[in-house]
Motif scaffolding. Structure first.
Motif, PDB file in Angstrom:
ATOM      1  N   GLU A  32     -38.707  21.672  -1.568  1.00  0.00           N
ATOM      2  CA  GLU A  32     -39.024  23.104  -1.683  1.00  0.00           C
ATOM      3  C   GLU A  32     -40.003  23.527  -0.594  1.00  0.00           C
ATOM      4  N   LYS A 148     -36.192  24.383 -11.679  1.00  0.00           N
ATOM      5  CA  LYS A 148     -36.565  24.981 -10.390  1.00  0.00           C
ATOM      6  C   LYS A 148     -35.489  25.957  -9.910  1.00  0.00           C
ATOM      7  N   LYS A 152     -36.080  29.804  -9.181  1.00  0.00           N
ATOM      8  CA  LYS A 152     -35.827  30.403  -7.863  1.00  0.00           C
ATOM      9  C   LYS A 152     -34.915  31.626  -7.973  1.00  0.00           C
ATOM     10  N   LEU A 201     -41.138  32.524  -3.216  1.00  0.00           N
ATOM     11  CA  LEU A 201     -40.736  31.152  -3.533  1.00  0.00           C
ATOM     12  C   LEU A 201     -41.899  30.168  -3.394  1.00  0.00           C
ATOM     13  N   VAL A 204     -42.676  28.355  -6.523  1.00  0.00           N
ATOM     14  CA  VAL A 204     -41.914  27.133  -6.796  1.00  0.00           C
ATOM     15  C   VAL A 204     -42.552  25.949  -6.065  1.00  0.00           C
TER      16      VAL A 204
END
Length: 376
Positions: A32, A148, A152, A201, A204
């Protein structure tokens, strides 16, 4: 089957285990972090260099729509036109690609650092085992990846909805703008959307990095038996421990010998003992033992003392007492202060005698006051 099979892995990995894992390419990584860093930095790069890229594309289209009949039917001239037009794209495109490459490298190395492992690149038959693949599909890692992915999608769709709703006025204004301002305006809105959605993001990433660190540490945990076996293989082997002790002694002896030139006097039992003393009134509260040795080491201390013109005073009872009751770089015991003070006073008188002459000083080492509990 190893002894540790079936045992609970409760112990943190040792430095040796961590180093071996790193050599095999087993380090904590966050996909990520790598992907989001490319998205965010790529959005910024487009903002910085996008205008130059757009202008280059505009000039290429303008030139291709303005080809003459001669250029169209002459392949050589057409190739020269295409090459000249496309060369304008090189600089802005290269700047964007270099920025993306640096971002991808930094994102990949941001967690776990840069690590190259040939073993990690080798194909493994275990990964082709259907049962192993099924186990990975229902394991914790797959569930974390599912969470995840849901997060997202939620973040991207939620941020996109919020941005579209917040930019309604700008979006409606596009229909009223004239060409080419409406194109530039639309590109500005689009780039801002991309940057803000990419930045969302980061949430995340903030969740993934601690999880990857925890998972990596958990995978490398060891059993108590594995730690015992590792200790036996390294520190526990007599030859290894003997080698370590020998190297430590040699290093300590080198350091000690390097301190001998700083001494003010060497107190000796002429045959066996040598003790080097330093006394600097500006920083030492009492005389300090900088070196000591017996037999060969004692002789070596005396040799270095002669090379550096350091006074050597034979005082057998005091030399033995100092050797057995002191440690390197520590003060002499309180009970030996008077005896050592007489030795230092004698050395000072010798220095004065050499400079100015007169009556040579005399020292009776047999009369030095040494407490009975310090006599050897």
């Amino acid at each position: 089957m190893s002894e540790s099979d079936g045992a609970e892995r409760t112990e943190d990995a040792t430095p040796k285990r961590l180093q071996q894992a790193r050599e095999k390419g087993q380090v904590a990584r966050s996909k990520e972090l790598a992907s989001v860093s490319v998205l965010v930095v790529g959005s910024i790069a487009l903002m910085w260099f996008g205008e130059g890229l757009a202008q280059a594309l505009y000039r290429i289209m303008e030139r291709f729509f303005d080809l003459s009949r001669e250029e169209v039917f002459d392949q050589t001239k057409l190739f020269d036109v295409a090459l000249g037009s496309l060369s304008a794209l090189i600089l802005p495109l290269l700047l964007i690609l270099i920025t993306l490459f640096v971002a991808a490298l930094a994102g990949a190395a941001g967690l776990g650092g840069i690590s190259f492992s040939a073993e990690a690149a080798m194909p493994k038959l275990s990964k082709m085992n259907p049962l192993s693949g099924l186990k990975r599909m229902v394991g914790m890692q797959s569930w974390v990846e599912l969470v995840k992915s849901i997060l997202k999608v939620s973040l991207v769709s939620g941020m996109a909805f919020y941005l579209i709703n917040a930019a309604k006025a700008d979006l409606f204004q596009l229909s009223l703008d004239v060409f080419p301002q409406n194109i530039f305006h639309a590109l500005d809105i689009l780039l801002n959307f991309i940057l803000l959605i990419s930045c969302s993001l980061l949430i995340v990433v903030a969740i993934d990095i601690p999880f990857q660190i925890w998972q990596h540490a958990n995978q490398l945990k060891m059993t108590k038996q594995e730690i015992k076996d590792e200790y036996k293989e390294t520190e526990g082997k007599p030859e290894v421990k003997g080698r370590i002790r020998m190297l430590q002694r040699e290093a300590a002896q080198r350091r000690m010998m390097a301190e001998v030139p700083q001494a003010d006097v060497i107190v000796t039992n002429p045959e066996h003992f040598s003790v080097a003393l330093r006394y600097d009134q500006s920083k030492d509260r009492a005389p300090i033992v900088v070196a000591k040795g017996v037999d060969h080491m004692a002789m070596k201390i005396r040799e270095i003392a002669r090379e550096h013109d350091i006074y050597i005073v034979p005082a057998p009872p005091l030399a033995r007492a100092l050797y057995h009751s002191t440690e390197l770089e520590q003060q002499i015991p309180d009970g030996l202060f008077t005896a050592v003070a007489q030795i230092l006073a004698y050395v000072f008188q010798l220095k004065q005698f050499r400079k100015r002459g007169g009556q040579r000083p005399n020292l009776k080492t047999s009369d030095l006051p040494i407490p009975p509990d310090l006599r050897q």
